[in-house]
Design an enzyme around this catalytic site. Structure first.
Site, PDB file in Angstrom:
ATOM      1  CD  GLU A  15      -3.207   0.217   0.158  1.00 20.61           C
ATOM      2  OE1 GLU A  15      -2.778   1.250  -0.407  1.00 20.61           O
ATOM      3  OE2 GLU A  15      -4.376  -0.183   0.004  1.00 20.61           O
ATOM      4  CG  ASN A 147      -8.673   2.890   0.234  1.00 21.53           C
ATOM      5  OD1 ASN A 147      -7.516   3.307   0.232  1.00 21.53           O
ATOM      6  ND2 ASN A 147      -8.969   1.622   0.421  1.00 21.53           N
ATOM      7  CG  ASP A 196      -7.199  -0.030  -2.445  1.00 24.75           C
ATOM      8  OD1 ASP A 196      -6.830   0.839  -1.637  1.00 24.75           O
ATOM      9  OD2 ASP A 196      -7.067  -1.244  -2.218  1.00 24.75           O
TER      10      ASP A 196
END
Length: 289
Positions: A15, A147, A196
């Site tokens: 991430e 997100n 995302d």
């Protein structure tokens, strides 16, 4: 389009890739390991950095030097050279079942961070704005997986998503005054693809990684799909522009939800992908925390 992969170990949940113009390095996290990684394109060196945390949700560059780490128990200043970290503040204390998720710095140096309850992903998460004086403002609540935080100062706009709601919102935002306008639906995705992490390119278009959708999507400022990039992984998680000219697009991905058979079919799952999108990004804002 040619897509390469960095020679790092596959992440369980890669991430928050962030390009540091000062050190000319890419930084990213493996949320679940947890682990903090860096990559130097000139030398090809990939380094795993020691951190203390149960989870690392995201990270940011600090004006004072070093990094800001959004760990499960709060925000920390981190010195990559000494690997020392010091506690700054926890915007959501007393919630042991929660963790920090996507985070992003705005043009005024404020750091924005989302939280979630990872036991069941119930809609009890929130997004907070932490100012340089460490004051905390709740921006949004009732979110399952906050997100896609991204800022477009030229249009005075803020983007964010709830991955579980398949929705990206936009709202007017003046970073200097702190004024936030009403939100509107910027776009929605179709299952199984979930929005995302995001970044914004030099033209003000929003790039979003579609988790379980296996692609990147570039959205025009009016929410139309401008282009898509199919990826060799089904679960991309976030993206950023990097390189000396900010013309390389780095994409993190996850291997955690895949079965053994799926991992065999997706050998690059969990790796950091690199591609040339044919345009440039913008420098990352530095947080004053």
């Amino acid at each position: 389009m040619r897509i390469e992969a960095l020679g790092c170990a596959p992440a369980r949940l890669g991430e928050c890739p962030v390009w540091c113009g000062r050190s000319q390095r890419l930084w990213w996290a493996d949320v679940l390991a947890p682990a903090l990684w860096s990559f130097d394109p000139k030398s090809g060196t990939i380094v795993a950095h020691a951190v203390t945390a149960r989870r690392i949700g995201s990270l940011a560059l600090r004006k004072a030097g070093g990094l800001l780490l959004a760990c499960d128990d709060g925000l920390y200043g981190y010195d990559p050279e000494t690997e020392e970290q010091h506690f700054l503040i926890d915007p959501e204390p007393g919630q042991p079942g929660h963790r920090k998720n996507d985070g992003r710095t705005d043009s005024a140096g404020n750091f924005w961070i989302g939280t979630l309850r990872e036991t069941d992903y119930a809609p009890v998460g929130a997004i907070y704005r932490i100012s340089p004086d460490l004051s905390i403002t709740t921006f949004a609540d009732g979110l399952a997986i906050p997100n896609a935080l991204a800022f477009d100062p030229e249009r005075q706009r803020l983007y964010f998503a709830d991955t579980r709601a398949y929705t990206i919102w936009a709202c007017e935002y003046d970073a200097e005054t702190g004024h936030v306008g009403d939100r509107w639906i910027f776009t929605t995705t179709t299952a199984p693809a979930r929005p995302d992490g995001s970044c914004i390119d030099a033209e003000g278009f929003l790039w979003n990684a579609e988790y379980a959708g296996g692609r990147l999507v570039r959205y025009s400022p009016d929410g139309r799909i401008d282009r898509t990039v199919d990826l060799p992984v089904s679960h991309p998680t976030c993206c950023c522009f990097g390189g000396e000219n900010l013309d390389r697009l780095y994409v993190t991905s996850a291997s955690e939800p895949l079965s053994a058979a799926q991992k065999e079919a997706e050998p690059l799952a969990g790796r950091v992908l690199v591609l040339d999108a044919g345009l440039r990004g913008r420098p990352e804002f530095l947080t004053a925390l």
